[in-house]
Design a protein around this motif. Sequence first.
Motif, PDB file in Angstrom:
ATOM      1  N   UNK A   9       0.642  -1.473  -0.107  1.00  0.00           N
ATOM      2  CA  UNK A   9       0.458   0.496   0.078  1.00  0.00           C
ATOM      3  C   UNK A   9       1.025   0.946   0.432  1.00  0.00           C
ATOM      4  N   UNK A  10       1.905   0.965   0.818  1.00  0.00           N
ATOM      5  CA  UNK A  10       2.472   2.560   0.963  1.00  0.00           C
ATOM      6  C   UNK A  10       3.499   2.527  -0.834  1.00  0.00           C
ATOM      7  N   UNK A  11       4.635   1.579  -0.929  1.00  0.00           N
ATOM      8  CA  UNK A  11       4.650   1.626  -2.208  1.00  0.00           C
ATOM      9  C   UNK A  11       3.657   2.069  -4.030  1.00  0.00           C
ATOM     10  N   UNK A  12       2.090   1.747  -3.401  1.00  0.00           N
ATOM     11  CA  UNK A  12       1.005   2.337  -4.404  1.00  0.00           C
ATOM     12  C   UNK A  12       1.240   3.584  -4.164  1.00  0.00           C
ATOM     13  N   UNK A  13       0.868   4.379  -2.669  1.00  0.00           N
ATOM     14  CA  UNK A  13       1.073   5.549  -2.595  1.00  0.00           C
ATOM     15  C   UNK A  13       1.765   6.357  -3.090  1.00  0.00           C
ATOM     16  N   UNK A  14       3.123   5.986  -3.362  1.00  0.00           N
ATOM     17  CA  UNK A  14       4.812   6.560  -3.334  1.00  0.00           C
ATOM     18  C   UNK A  14       4.382   6.552  -4.756  1.00  0.00           C
ATOM     19  N   UNK A  72       2.342   9.781  -5.987  1.00  0.00           N
ATOM     20  CA  UNK A  72       2.462  11.210  -5.598  1.00  0.00           C
ATOM     21  C   UNK A  72       3.313  11.400  -6.743  1.00  0.00           C
ATOM     22  N   UNK A  73       4.375   9.970  -7.634  1.00  0.00           N
ATOM     23  CA  UNK A  73       5.042   9.935  -8.758  1.00  0.00           C
ATOM     24  C   UNK A  73       4.210  11.089  -9.545  1.00  0.00           C
ATOM     25  N   UNK A  74       3.282  10.101  -9.550  1.00  0.00           N
ATOM     26  CA  UNK A  74       2.647  10.296 -11.176  1.00  0.00           C
ATOM     27  C   UNK A  74       1.944  11.955 -10.970  1.00  0.00           C
ATOM     28  N   UNK A  75       1.146  12.081  -9.861  1.00  0.00           N
ATOM     29  CA  UNK A  75       1.010  13.133  -9.388  1.00  0.00           C
ATOM     30  C   UNK A  75       1.801  14.438 -10.221  1.00  0.00           C
TER      31      UNK A  75
END
Length: 387
Positions: A81-86, A89-92
């Motif tokens: 889940x942490x990697x998905x959030x990161x 954020x990169x795409x944002x």
Amino acid sequence: MHHQPDLFSNEIKDTQRQNSGNSANALKMTAQHDQLSPGQQRFNRLLARIDKLKLQLVEVQVIRDAHRPVYHQILTPLRERHSLCVREMVFLLDSRLQRRGLSTQQERIAATILCNLSMQLIAQGDEEMKALHDKHSSESLAQKEQSAMMDMREMMEDMLGESLVDDESLETVHDVFKAGMKRLREAEAAEQEARQQARIRKRKPSAAQLQAKADQEAAETTLRKVFRQLASALHPDRASDSDERERKTVLMSEANAAYDRRDLVALLQIQLRTELTDTASIAKMADEQIAALTLLLKQQAQELESELQQQRHDVRCEFGLKSYETVSVASLNRSLRAEESFFERDLSAMQQDLQQLTDDKFFKRWLKDQERLSKESRVDIFDDWRY
């Protein structure tokens, strides 16, 4: 009962029976008269120490094996889940950097955060992040890796005082570090050998050194003798039937493994199990024989202590314990709960930020906060996503 009363006799009678000799307690010397001699007492203390160390090694492994599935069951989903959030954020950040409205300073901060976050994911095997990193970085990932490799090489060559010869592939920082450390160890070993040889040439060995050498040679002779006795008695060709041949093959395999690791206790235990000796015979050994066995036991205890320290170190590294923390079920569970709580708090904060970063005012304020936090922590800017 057929057994050999003298542990070190050159002739051993074969036997087909076994007894219980699997504990070091079975090897303990018992007083033949009033009390044990000092040598016998040392022998027994070392046996007890080795028994304890072996039990501690088993305990550490059992704790490690039992904790590992629980650890991954709880933390793996949180890390995913942490990697998905990161990743989100990169795409944002990538999307926001393609629009106008940010100052040059704000664009620099956002790009730095994007590059560092993408490198976290690249380290986890996310190939898609490489293109996004290179899109927003003044240096490509390949250039950064090459620069880091050259810096490591320069550092290692400074330590060695000579160039690293390209006799093997040195393409990554790890390759250079590994080759440099190997060369350092070789140089240190050569220097120690040279110092030792110089000392030997300068002076004759002392009486204590000569005695220590003689004791070590006697110990090595004793170890080989115990093993040869077992090898002679347990040779499968001497078996009378297939069952006995299979039994001897198993025991011989155990003896070979014990000899390879210089495990005197295991060899003596096999002697007892196969009735090649008994505790009374051990107790009647001469002082010289006891001294040789005691030296071997002392060395075995030291090796087990070193192995136990390494095992505990490996457990601390694997499960995130501090270097001073005791390896136990309680400490591992406590550390796991703390790590789980940290991930949950961090994920909650990350998800909250992701929901609000679409607002331009919040986004600019967030960039400013990240820069401030980075300066306060005195580390390279935005190594982690901080809150």
